[in-house]
Design a protein around this motif. Sequence first.
Motif, PDB file in Angstrom:
ATOM      1  N   LEU A  59      10.014   6.494  18.278  1.00 27.05           N
ATOM      2  CA  LEU A  59       8.577   6.571  18.083  1.00 27.05           C
ATOM      3  C   LEU A  59       8.121   8.012  17.878  1.00 27.05           C
ATOM      4  CD1 LEU A  59       5.826   5.140  18.080  1.00 27.05           C
ATOM      5  CD2 LEU A  59       5.777   5.399  20.564  1.00 27.05           C
ATOM      6  N   PHE A  60       8.677   8.926  18.655  1.00 29.24           N
ATOM      7  CA  PHE A  60       8.294  10.329  18.529  1.00 29.24           C
ATOM      8  C   PHE A  60       8.705  10.889  17.168  1.00 29.24           C
ATOM      9  CE2 PHE A  60       9.181  14.878  19.064  1.00 29.24           C
ATOM     10  CZ  PHE A  60       7.954  15.320  19.529  1.00 29.24           C
ATOM     11  N   LEU A  61       9.942  10.617  16.740  1.00 28.04           N
ATOM     12  CA  LEU A  61      10.413  11.131  15.456  1.00 28.04           C
ATOM     13  C   LEU A  61       9.601  10.556  14.302  1.00 28.04           C
ATOM     14  CD1 LEU A  61      14.295  11.092  15.923  1.00 28.04           C
ATOM     15  CD2 LEU A  61      12.788  13.081  15.856  1.00 28.04           C
ATOM     16  N   PHE A  62       9.346   9.250  14.342  1.00 29.26           N
ATOM     17  CA  PHE A  62       8.578   8.635  13.272  1.00 29.26           C
ATOM     18  C   PHE A  62       7.148   9.167  13.253  1.00 29.26           C
ATOM     19  CE2 PHE A  62       6.017   5.173  11.443  1.00 29.26           C
ATOM     20  CZ  PHE A  62       6.662   5.040  10.222  1.00 29.26           C
ATOM     21  N   PHE A  63       6.576   9.368  14.428  1.00 24.13           N
ATOM     22  CA  PHE A  63       5.215   9.889  14.534  1.00 24.13           C
ATOM     23  C   PHE A  63       5.138  11.295  13.939  1.00 24.13           C
ATOM     24  CE2 PHE A  63       1.396   8.955  17.362  1.00 24.13           C
ATOM     25  CZ  PHE A  63       0.564   9.797  16.642  1.00 24.13           C
ATOM     26  N   VAL A  64       6.072  12.162  14.334  1.00 25.78           N
ATOM     27  CA  VAL A  64       6.057  13.550  13.850  1.00 25.78           C
ATOM     28  C   VAL A  64       6.274  13.598  12.342  1.00 25.78           C
ATOM     29  CG1 VAL A  64       7.300  15.746  13.933  1.00 25.78           C
ATOM     30  CG2 VAL A  64       6.768  14.540  16.044  1.00 25.78           C
ATOM     31  N   CYS A  65       7.252  12.829  11.856  1.00 32.39           N
ATOM     32  CA  CYS A  65       7.519  12.827  10.414  1.00 32.39           C
ATOM     33  C   CYS A  65       6.338  12.260   9.631  1.00 32.39           C
ATOM     34  CB  CYS A  65       8.783  12.019  10.112  1.00 32.39           C
ATOM     35  SG  CYS A  65      10.304  12.777  10.714  1.00 32.39           S
ATOM     36  N   SER A  66       5.638  11.294  10.196  1.00 38.15           N
ATOM     37  CA  SER A  66       4.463  10.734   9.530  1.00 38.15           C
ATOM     38  C   SER A  66       3.364  11.785   9.387  1.00 38.15           C
ATOM     39  CB  SER A  66       3.926   9.535  10.322  1.00 38.15           C
ATOM     40  OG  SER A  66       4.863   8.489  10.350  1.00 38.15           O
ATOM     41  N   ASN A  67       3.278  12.691  10.345  1.00 37.78           N
ATOM     42  CA  ASN A  67       2.274  13.747  10.263  1.00 37.78           C
ATOM     43  C   ASN A  67       2.703  14.863   9.316  1.00 37.78           C
ATOM     44  OD1 ASN A  67       0.738  12.360  12.180  1.00 37.78           O
ATOM     45  ND2 ASN A  67       1.677  13.447  13.881  1.00 37.78           N
ATOM     46  N   LEU A  68       4.001  15.185   9.322  1.00 35.82           N
ATOM     47  CA  LEU A  68       4.475  16.313   8.517  1.00 35.82           C
ATOM     48  C   LEU A  68       4.664  15.962   7.050  1.00 35.82           C
ATOM     49  CD1 LEU A  68       7.115  17.906  10.916  1.00 35.82           C
ATOM     50  CD2 LEU A  68       4.724  18.530  10.603  1.00 35.82           C
ATOM     51  N   ILE A  69       4.814  14.693   6.727  1.00 37.07           N
ATOM     52  CA  ILE A  69       5.077  14.326   5.342  1.00 37.07           C
ATOM     53  C   ILE A  69       3.895  14.630   4.437  1.00 37.07           C
ATOM     54  CG2 ILE A  69       4.244  11.938   5.362  1.00 37.07           C
ATOM     55  CD1 ILE A  69       6.858  11.205   3.859  1.00 37.07           C
ATOM     56  N   SER A  81       0.825  -1.201   0.000  1.00 35.13           N
ATOM     57  CA  SER A  81       0.000   0.000   0.000  1.00 35.13           C
ATOM     58  C   SER A  81       0.860   1.253   0.000  1.00 35.13           C
ATOM     59  CB  SER A  81      -0.922   0.004   1.218  1.00 35.13           C
ATOM     60  OG  SER A  81      -0.161   0.145   2.409  1.00 35.13           O
ATOM     61  N   GLU A  82       0.199   2.373  -0.267  1.00 33.19           N
ATOM     62  CA  GLU A  82       0.873   3.662  -0.242  1.00 33.19           C
ATOM     63  C   GLU A  82       1.388   3.998   1.158  1.00 33.19           C
ATOM     64  OE1 GLU A  82      -0.083   8.321  -1.518  1.00 33.19           O
ATOM     65  OE2 GLU A  82      -1.658   6.772  -1.538  1.00 33.19           O
ATOM     66  N   THR A  83       0.674   3.560   2.171  1.00 34.32           N
ATOM     67  CA  THR A  83       1.098   3.806   3.550  1.00 34.32           C
ATOM     68  C   THR A  83       2.439   3.146   3.838  1.00 34.32           C
ATOM     69  OG1 THR A  83      -1.193   3.942   4.304  1.00 34.32           O
ATOM     70  CG2 THR A  83       0.479   3.494   5.972  1.00 34.32           C
ATOM     71  N   ILE A  84       2.621   1.908   3.367  1.00 39.84           N
ATOM     72  CA  ILE A  84       3.885   1.200   3.602  1.00 39.84           C
ATOM     73  C   ILE A  84       5.031   1.886   2.886  1.00 39.84           C
ATOM     74  CG2 ILE A  84       5.102  -0.979   3.250  1.00 39.84           C
ATOM     75  CD1 ILE A  84       2.470  -2.423   3.598  1.00 39.84           C
ATOM     76  N   ILE A  85       4.801   2.286   1.640  1.00 44.62           N
ATOM     77  CA  ILE A  85       5.848   2.966   0.881  1.00 44.62           C
ATOM     78  C   ILE A  85       6.250   4.261   1.570  1.00 44.62           C
ATOM     79  CG2 ILE A  85       6.420   4.058  -1.310  1.00 44.62           C
ATOM     80  CD1 ILE A  85       6.315   1.042  -1.470  1.00 44.62           C
ATOM     81  N   THR A  86       5.262   5.031   2.018  1.00 45.66           N
ATOM     82  CA  THR A  86       5.558   6.281   2.709  1.00 45.66           C
ATOM     83  C   THR A  86       6.304   6.033   4.014  1.00 45.66           C
ATOM     84  OG1 THR A  86       3.520   7.221   1.786  1.00 45.66           O
ATOM     85  CG2 THR A  86       4.561   8.418   3.570  1.00 45.66           C
ATOM     86  N   SER A  87       5.922   4.982   4.725  1.00 43.18           N
ATOM     87  CA  SER A  87       6.625   4.637   5.969  1.00 43.18           C
ATOM     88  C   SER A  87       8.075   4.260   5.679  1.00 43.18           C
ATOM     89  CB  SER A  87       5.912   3.487   6.677  1.00 43.18           C
ATOM     90  OG  SER A  87       4.586   3.838   7.018  1.00 43.18           O
ATOM     91  N   TRP A  88       8.315   3.540   4.599  1.00 40.53           N
ATOM     92  CA  TRP A  88       9.685   3.186   4.218  1.00 40.53           C
ATOM     93  C   TRP A  88      10.499   4.440   3.898  1.00 40.53           C
ATOM     94  CZ3 TRP A  88       8.381  -1.450   0.459  1.00 40.53           C
ATOM     95  CH2 TRP A  88       8.049  -2.569   1.241  1.00 40.53           C
ATOM     96  N   ILE A  89       9.858   5.383   3.218  1.00 40.38           N
ATOM     97  CA  ILE A  89      10.554   6.625   2.881  1.00 40.38           C
ATOM     98  C   ILE A  89      10.941   7.376   4.146  1.00 40.38           C
ATOM     99  CG2 ILE A  89      10.273   8.887   1.796  1.00 40.38           C
ATOM    100  CD1 ILE A  89       8.475   7.554  -0.279  1.00 40.38           C
ATOM    101  N   ILE A  90      10.023   7.437   5.103  1.00 42.68           N
ATOM    102  CA  ILE A  90      10.315   8.129   6.361  1.00 42.68           C
ATOM    103  C   ILE A  90      11.441   7.431   7.110  1.00 42.68           C
ATOM    104  CG2 ILE A  90       9.370   8.765   8.612  1.00 42.68           C
ATOM    105  CD1 ILE A  90       6.650   9.038   7.253  1.00 42.68           C
ATOM    106  N   MET A  91      11.390   6.111   7.210  1.00 43.08           N
ATOM    107  CA  MET A  91      12.433   5.371   7.925  1.00 43.08           C
ATOM    108  C   MET A  91      13.785   5.531   7.249  1.00 43.08           C
ATOM    109  SD  MET A  91      10.561   1.865   9.223  1.00 43.08           S
ATOM    110  CE  MET A  91       9.850   1.433   7.634  1.00 43.08           C
TER     111      MET A  91
END
Length: 234
Positions: free
Chosen positions: A86-96, A17-27
């Motif tokens: 967790l905090f960094l991933f959470f914030v980046c997930s919102n800002l992306i 899904s698009e969510t997984i791809i975006t999560s990979w990009i953030i990580m």
Amino acid sequence: MKYTQWIITFANGFKISETIITSWIIMAALIIIAFFLTRNLKPVPTSKVQIMLEYAVVALRNLVKGNMGDDVEKKMPNMLPYIGSLFLFFVCSNLIGLLGFKSPTTDVDTTLAWALITCFLIYYQGVKAKGPGYFKGLLEPVPLLLPLNIVSEFARPISLTFRPFGNILGGTVIMGLLYQLLAFVSSLIPNVSIPFLQLMIPVPLHLYFDLFAGCLQAFIFIMLTMVFVSNATE
């Protein structure tokens, strides 16, 4: 406002899904940034980058210790990096979402995964600290409250899941509707082919929904995580 649910489909029917791809990009971005920022660290910091990094780490350590006790690093040495990641991933997930990507936080699967990891950590640390007797807490203060205590255990991951999901998704829906409205209003102005209203009016709302609300939800989530884990180990 439409999002593509599946963007990669393999021959065997496996989909990404698009969510997984975006999560990979953030990580990947966080790993690359961490690699370059932590190179050539010195025992006595001389660069502004290392000073800021040490300041951020000390602030995070004080936050964790303030909520979980001074001996948290001895009892749970992985808690500090877990909360920070967790905090960094959470914030980046919102800002992306500001870059045109679908925010992983608007997918309930993402927040559910975070909630399940947190709940697993709660039970793991509780059993580690108290042994099987940890589950005797379900019978307190009186055994008659066992059903209610069980319900509260199921309510915890549900609350952790839908609190950030609902807040971030609600902001995304509102912004999508606002952009559609501004595009419609712009189309009513004669001799104007560019929806110029979309360039200025949404900026303050983006600051609130994407920046302020995103950081706030990330902070609330890590605070709840620390409180729940700390209560389980007392």
